[in-house]
Design a protein around this motif. Structure first.
Motif, PDB file in Angstrom:
ATOM      1  N   ASP A 202       0.730  -1.123  -0.222  1.00  0.00           N
ATOM      2  CA  ASP A 202      -0.109  -0.018  -0.081  1.00  0.00           C
ATOM      3  C   ASP A 202       0.731   1.178   0.063  1.00  0.00           C
ATOM      4  N   SER A 203       0.289   2.310  -0.377  1.00  0.00           N
ATOM      5  CA  SER A 203       1.077   3.681  -0.359  1.00  0.00           C
ATOM      6  C   SER A 203       1.908   4.012   1.044  1.00  0.00           C
ATOM      7  N   TRP A 204       1.401   3.674   1.969  1.00  0.00           N
ATOM      8  CA  TRP A 204       2.257   4.051   3.096  1.00  0.00           C
ATOM      9  C   TRP A 204       3.365   3.067   3.345  1.00  0.00           C
ATOM     10  N   ALA A 205       3.014   1.877   3.114  1.00  0.00           N
ATOM     11  CA  ALA A 205       4.200   0.786   3.345  1.00  0.00           C
ATOM     12  C   ALA A 205       5.395   1.083   2.092  1.00  0.00           C
ATOM     13  N   ALA A 206       4.851   1.484   0.953  1.00  0.00           N
ATOM     14  CA  ALA A 206       5.798   1.925  -0.193  1.00  0.00           C
ATOM     15  C   ALA A 206       6.569   3.100   0.110  1.00  0.00           C
ATOM     16  N   TRP A 207       5.870   3.953   0.849  1.00  0.00           N
ATOM     17  CA  TRP A 207       6.535   5.262   1.095  1.00  0.00           C
ATOM     18  C   TRP A 207       7.825   5.191   2.340  1.00  0.00           C
ATOM     19  N   LEU A 208       7.402   4.338   3.169  1.00  0.00           N
ATOM     20  CA  LEU A 208       8.392   4.098   4.386  1.00  0.00           C
ATOM     21  C   LEU A 208       9.597   3.113   3.745  1.00  0.00           C
ATOM     22  N   THR A 209       9.430   2.091   2.924  1.00  0.00           N
ATOM     23  CA  THR A 209      10.409   1.236   2.767  1.00  0.00           C
ATOM     24  C   THR A 209      11.328   1.886   1.468  1.00  0.00           C
ATOM     25  N   ASP A 210      10.578   2.265   0.356  1.00  0.00           N
ATOM     26  CA  ASP A 210      11.546   2.978  -0.622  1.00  0.00           C
ATOM     27  C   ASP A 210      12.099   4.199  -0.615  1.00  0.00           C
ATOM     28  N   ARG A 211      13.274   4.196  -0.048  1.00  0.00           N
ATOM     29  CA  ARG A 211      13.924   5.469   0.261  1.00  0.00           C
ATOM     30  C   ARG A 211      14.942   6.019  -0.710  1.00  0.00           C
ATOM     31  N   LEU A 212      15.087   7.059  -0.835  1.00  0.00           N
ATOM     32  CA  LEU A 212      16.170   7.696  -1.847  1.00  0.00           C
ATOM     33  C   LEU A 212      17.416   7.949  -1.129  1.00  0.00           C
ATOM     34  N   GLN A 213      17.304   8.168   0.197  1.00  0.00           N
ATOM     35  CA  GLN A 213      18.611   8.662   1.035  1.00  0.00           C
ATOM     36  C   GLN A 213      18.360   8.023   2.282  1.00  0.00           C
ATOM     37  N   MET A 214      19.263   7.644   3.087  1.00  0.00           N
ATOM     38  CA  MET A 214      19.334   7.092   4.330  1.00  0.00           C
ATOM     39  C   MET A 214      19.348   8.109   5.545  1.00  0.00           C
ATOM     40  N   ASP A 215      18.176   8.359   6.316  1.00  0.00           N
ATOM     41  CA  ASP A 215      18.571   9.487   6.969  1.00  0.00           C
ATOM     42  C   ASP A 215      19.166   9.293   8.312  1.00  0.00           C
ATOM     43  N   GLY A 216      19.341   7.928   8.714  1.00  0.00           N
ATOM     44  CA  GLY A 216      19.990   7.334   9.796  1.00  0.00           C
ATOM     45  C   GLY A 216      19.493   6.065  10.025  1.00  0.00           C
ATOM     46  N   SER A 217      20.325   5.225  10.921  1.00  0.00           N
ATOM     47  CA  SER A 217      20.054   3.982  11.404  1.00  0.00           C
ATOM     48  C   SER A 217      20.437   3.516  12.706  1.00  0.00           C
ATOM     49  N   ILE A 218      19.750   2.443  13.233  1.00  0.00           N
ATOM     50  CA  ILE A 218      20.067   1.863  14.770  1.00  0.00           C
ATOM     51  C   ILE A 218      20.286   0.310  14.412  1.00  0.00           C
ATOM     52  N   VAL A 219      20.928   0.009  15.237  1.00  0.00           N
ATOM     53  CA  VAL A 219      21.388  -1.615  15.353  1.00  0.00           C
ATOM     54  C   VAL A 219      20.594  -1.963  16.626  1.00  0.00           C
TER      55      VAL A 219
END
Length: 323
Positions: A202-219
């Protein structure tokens, strides 16, 4: 017009030159549109128009209104204000995000070859890959750099993956042909077809997962990653082992397990600075640390999407960060 050459131009020179060139380009588009009885409009976008959900929806609404009115939108990255750090960088993935916005059925990417090859097209025996279902199988061959071969094909595969996830089929073909778009759509010349997933996100899941740049990350711990994958909960401060990059509340962060495998992406409720404070002081109440009441959940389960085999995983950021 600016008084510099491409070899001597600095960032401000290039941004100013882009501003001077925009009316010339748009005028050329208008003349072509007039010849074909088309009304056109220009939309200039930046990375933030895709990364910020509210701006994403605003851009999407504008595009839909133009299309409903029979106006052809011409979309470009706004080179007058972008810098290297905040630019999309390639038109392939930008086009895929636009295709996602408008729920397009087809995305056509034109290039210098007939499509994706199983090896560098200049090598003897190279064969055109006519149909692709799993983009990840071809990432190794697209990482090679060539003049007209696989160089640049990586971003096209990334774009195709984004489009697939949104239910859009991507067609990659040579742009140096008569009727380059219609001849691809009607199947009269060779191309590579990256088939849309039968059950798109759905549009929300696609927006969340398909990124153009990584803002940050956690382990996070392996136990937390497994609980997340099982759909039991989101991510709280007790799960976090390290933090990487600088991000703010509302950014989408990438979530890795202890082995370095990306497991999910989600919208964070805390900035990287706040997250570091919470993680370093696990026994102190959240309100005492950051000044307002919160449960200390970094990513709520409704704002979290676990990745599956159809997503291209990202390499982790530098391992320097808050523990």
């Amino acid at each position: 017009m600016i008084g510099v050459t491409p070899t001597t131009a600095g960032l401000r020179d290039k941004q100013a030159a882009a501003a001077c060139g925009m009316p010339l380009l748009l005028n050329a588009y208008k003349q072509i549109g007039h010849e074909h009885d088309l009304n056109i409009a220009q939309i200039l976008v930046t990375l933030g128009d895709f990364g910020d959900h509210r701006r994403f929806l605003n851009t999407k609404n504008t595009l839909h209104r133009l299309i409903e009115s029979g106006v052809l939108p011409i979309i470009n990255e706004n080179d007058t204000i972008t810098t290297e750090e905040i630019r999309v960088g390639d038109n392939d993935r930008l086009a895929a995000k636009v295709a996602q916005m408008v729920q397009a059925q087809h995305l056509v990417i034109l290039t210098g070859v007939d499509g994706l090859y199983d090896r560098n097209p200049s090598e003897p025996g190279a064969k055109l890959v006519e149909t692709v279902h799993d983009v990840s199988q071809y990432l190794a061959v697209t990482s090679e750099v060539g003049t007209l071969g696989t160089g640049g094909m990586l971003t096209k595969m990334q774009a195709a993956n984004m489009a697939q996830n949104a239910g859009c089929t991507t067609l990659i073909a040579n742009g140096e042909a008569d009727n380059p778009i219609s001849s691809v759509l009607d199947g009269t010349r060779p191309c590579t077809t990256c088939v849309a997933h039968a059950e798109p996100a759905d549009s929300w899941a696609a927006w969340l997962t398909d990124r153009l740049q990584m803002d940050g990350s956690i382990v996070v711990s392996n136990e937390a990653a497994q609980a997340m994958a099982d759909g039991g909960r989101g991510i709280d401060r007790d799960d976090v082992l390290s933090i990487h990059g600088n991000y703010v509340k509302g950014d989408v962060i990438h979530i890795y397990d202890e082995t370095g495998i990306e497991r999910a992406r989600g919208m964070t409720d805390f900035s990287s600075e706040e997250t570091a404070i919470l993680v370093r002081n696990r026994d102190i109440p959240v309100k005492q640390l950051i000044g307002y009441h919160s449960r200390g959940v970094l990513v709520e389960i409704d704002n979290l999407i676990c990745l599956d085999d159809r997503h291209i995983l990202w390499e982790p950021q530098s391992m320097s960060g808050a523990a």
